[in-house]
Design a protein around this motif. Sequence first.
Motif, PDB file in Angstrom:
ATOM      1  N   PRO A  15      25.806 -32.573  13.696  1.00 58.91           N
ATOM      2  CA  PRO A  15      24.617 -31.712  13.736  1.00 58.91           C
ATOM      3  C   PRO A  15      23.884 -31.750  15.073  1.00 58.91           C
ATOM      4  N   PHE A  16      23.849 -32.916  15.734  1.00 57.90           N
ATOM      5  CA  PHE A  16      23.213 -33.001  17.050  1.00 57.90           C
ATOM      6  C   PHE A  16      23.949 -32.116  18.059  1.00 57.90           C
ATOM      7  N   LEU A  17      25.285 -32.195  18.061  1.00 55.88           N
ATOM      8  CA  LEU A  17      26.077 -31.403  19.004  1.00 55.88           C
ATOM      9  C   LEU A  17      25.863 -29.912  18.775  1.00 55.88           C
ATOM     10  N   ILE A  18      25.843 -29.508  17.516  1.00 54.84           N
ATOM     11  CA  ILE A  18      25.680 -28.088  17.186  1.00 54.84           C
ATOM     12  C   ILE A  18      24.283 -27.601  17.583  1.00 54.84           C
ATOM     13  N   VAL A  19      23.253 -28.385  17.251  1.00 56.21           N
ATOM     14  CA  VAL A  19      21.880 -27.971  17.564  1.00 56.21           C
ATOM     15  C   VAL A  19      21.653 -27.923  19.074  1.00 56.21           C
ATOM     16  N   PHE A  20      22.137 -28.930  19.809  1.00 57.27           N
ATOM     17  CA  PHE A  20      21.957 -28.931  21.266  1.00 57.27           C
ATOM     18  C   PHE A  20      22.675 -27.734  21.904  1.00 57.27           C
ATOM     19  N   ALA A  21      23.818 -27.357  21.334  1.00 61.67           N
ATOM     20  CA  ALA A  21      24.544 -26.193  21.850  1.00 61.67           C
ATOM     21  C   ALA A  21      23.807 -24.893  21.519  1.00 61.67           C
ATOM     22  N   ALA A  22      23.110 -24.882  20.376  1.00 62.81           N
ATOM     23  CA  ALA A  22      22.434 -23.657  19.926  1.00 62.81           C
ATOM     24  C   ALA A  22      21.041 -23.490  20.523  1.00 62.81           C
ATOM     25  N   LEU A  23      20.387 -24.597  20.906  1.00 62.45           N
ATOM     26  CA  LEU A  23      18.993 -24.540  21.362  1.00 62.45           C
ATOM     27  C   LEU A  23      18.717 -23.486  22.450  1.00 62.45           C
ATOM     28  N   PRO A  24      19.562 -23.355  23.484  1.00 62.36           N
ATOM     29  CA  PRO A  24      19.261 -22.355  24.529  1.00 62.36           C
ATOM     30  C   PRO A  24      19.243 -20.919  24.001  1.00 62.36           C
ATOM     31  N   PHE A  25      19.878 -20.683  22.861  1.00 65.91           N
ATOM     32  CA  PHE A  25      19.990 -19.323  22.336  1.00 65.91           C
ATOM     33  C   PHE A  25      18.990 -19.032  21.213  1.00 65.91           C
ATOM     34  N   LEU A  26      18.251 -20.053  20.781  1.00 60.10           N
ATOM     35  CA  LEU A  26      17.291 -19.857  19.706  1.00 60.10           C
ATOM     36  C   LEU A  26      15.985 -19.284  20.259  1.00 60.10           C
ATOM     37  N   PRO A  27      15.299 -18.449  19.476  1.00 64.89           N
ATOM     38  CA  PRO A  27      13.970 -17.966  19.903  1.00 64.89           C
ATOM     39  C   PRO A  27      12.988 -19.130  19.965  1.00 64.89           C
ATOM     40  N   GLU A  28      11.924 -18.964  20.731  1.00 63.31           N
ATOM     41  CA  GLU A  28      10.950 -20.051  20.894  1.00 63.31           C
ATOM     42  C   GLU A  28      10.270 -20.406  19.578  1.00 63.31           C
ATOM     43  N   GLN A  29      10.034 -19.409  18.737  1.00 67.88           N
ATOM     44  CA  GLN A  29       9.435 -19.623  17.424  1.00 67.88           C
ATOM     45  C   GLN A  29      10.467 -19.309  16.348  1.00 67.88           C
ATOM     46  N   ILE A  30      10.656 -20.251  15.413  1.00 70.23           N
ATOM     47  CA  ILE A  30      11.643 -20.074  14.345  1.00 70.23           C
ATOM     48  C   ILE A  30      10.974 -20.301  12.984  1.00 70.23           C
ATOM     49  N   PRO A  31      11.575 -19.774  11.907  1.00 71.58           N
ATOM     50  CA  PRO A  31      11.047 -20.068  10.569  1.00 71.58           C
ATOM     51  C   PRO A  31      11.147 -21.568  10.306  1.00 71.58           C
ATOM     52  N   ALA A  32      10.019 -22.203  10.017  1.00 79.39           N
ATOM     53  CA  ALA A  32      10.006 -23.664   9.833  1.00 79.39           C
ATOM     54  C   ALA A  32       9.890 -24.068   8.372  1.00 79.39           C
ATOM     55  N   HIS A  33       9.461 -23.135   7.529  1.00 81.14           N
ATOM     56  CA  HIS A  33       9.342 -23.466   6.102  1.00 81.14           C
ATOM     57  C   HIS A  33       9.333 -22.184   5.284  1.00 81.14           C
ATOM     58  N   TYR A  34      10.018 -22.266   4.126  1.00 80.07           N
ATOM     59  CA  TYR A  34      10.056 -21.128   3.204  1.00 80.07           C
ATOM     60  C   TYR A  34       9.418 -21.531   1.883  1.00 80.07           C
ATOM     61  N   GLY A  35       8.742 -20.589   1.248  1.00 77.95           N
ATOM     62  CA  GLY A  35       8.121 -20.839  -0.043  1.00 77.95           C
ATOM     63  C   GLY A  35       9.087 -20.593  -1.183  1.00 77.95           C
ATOM     64  N   ALA A  36       8.597 -20.773  -2.407  1.00 70.94           N
ATOM     65  CA  ALA A  36       9.435 -20.581  -3.596  1.00 70.94           C
ATOM     66  C   ALA A  36       9.903 -19.146  -3.731  1.00 70.94           C
ATOM     67  N   ASP A  37       9.175 -18.199  -3.093  1.00 71.93           N
ATOM     68  CA  ASP A  37       9.542 -16.776  -3.153  1.00 71.93           C
ATOM     69  C   ASP A  37      10.499 -16.382  -2.032  1.00 71.93           C
ATOM     70  N   ASN A  38      11.008 -17.392  -1.297  1.00 72.93           N
ATOM     71  CA  ASN A  38      11.960 -17.195  -0.194  1.00 72.93           C
ATOM     72  C   ASN A  38      11.334 -16.582   1.056  1.00 72.93           C
ATOM     73  N   GLN A  39      10.007 -16.474   1.092  1.00 72.37           N
ATOM     74  CA  GLN A  39       9.315 -15.926   2.254  1.00 72.37           C
ATOM     75  C   GLN A  39       8.899 -17.052   3.201  1.00 72.37           C
ATOM     76  N   VAL A  40       8.888 -16.745   4.494  1.00 71.39           N
ATOM     77  CA  VAL A  40       8.436 -17.721   5.483  1.00 71.39           C
ATOM     78  C   VAL A  40       6.968 -18.053   5.246  1.00 71.39           C
ATOM     79  N   THR A  41       6.659 -19.340   5.202  1.00 75.92           N
ATOM     80  CA  THR A  41       5.262 -19.766   5.047  1.00 75.92           C
ATOM     81  C   THR A  41       4.736 -20.423   6.332  1.00 75.92           C
ATOM     82  N   ARG A  42       5.652 -20.773   7.239  1.00 74.93           N
ATOM     83  CA  ARG A  42       5.222 -21.384   8.501  1.00 74.93           C
ATOM     84  C   ARG A  42       6.271 -21.162   9.576  1.00 74.93           C
ATOM     85  N   TRP A  43       5.805 -20.865  10.784  1.00 78.01           N
ATOM     86  CA  TRP A  43       6.681 -20.750  11.941  1.00 78.01           C
ATOM     87  C   TRP A  43       6.479 -21.972  12.824  1.00 78.01           C
TER      88      TRP A  43
END
Length: 218
Positions: A15-43
């Motif tokens: 997982p470390f190798l995959i995340v470090f490889a993906a980090l340069p391509f990820l947006p600065e803000q990502i979905p950090a938590h989802y609620g029971a309704d599957n909607q983003v509750t925190r970025w």
Amino acid sequence: MKPGKLLYYSLMLLPFLIVFAALPFLPEQIPAHYGADNQVTRWGSKYESLIYPVTTLLMGYFLLFMAKLAAKQEKDGKNNEQIIMITGILILTIFNVMNVYFLYTSFHKVENLSSVPLDLNQLLFGLLGVFMIIIGNIMPKLRMNAMIGLRTKWSMKNELTWKKSQRFGGISFLLGGIAIILISFFTRGFLCLLASMGIVSVLLIVDICYTYKVATAA
């Protein structure tokens, strides 16, 4: 290093190798938590994607510690240690799959998990079903211990009750795993969660009752 341990440590670090490889391509803000309704509750920051690799690493070391303790409880051989290592490989595999899943949602900035082609509950419980089938096949091989297996005060009464309990538990896990996989194929969302947890709850009650029955008959 033995192939099993090499695989185990690889799953801890992958997982470390995959995340470090993906980090340069990820947006600065990502979905950090989802609620029971599957909607983003925190970025959150894209660096929060490192939480899964850290959790995977800690879980890996915890299971290694448990395996060492299990080995000390055996007078001969390392049967229980090997079984915990197999269990650890299965758990770490689930963590790796979830890591990739949430990297996908992060990269696409998914605001509603229901829009993802593969439902999260289907993925989780499908993997749980496979996990249960494998564990069901190895449970009868467990030797009596105070850490893993179908452990109640009744199953641990003596060697006979232990063996019968693990054999019965193995069969129930196998059948339960198949049932949960089928549920994961034909249901989604909360219904998949409810039905799968219902199967697990029934299995636990039946297994515990069986250990009591075996102990009183012994």
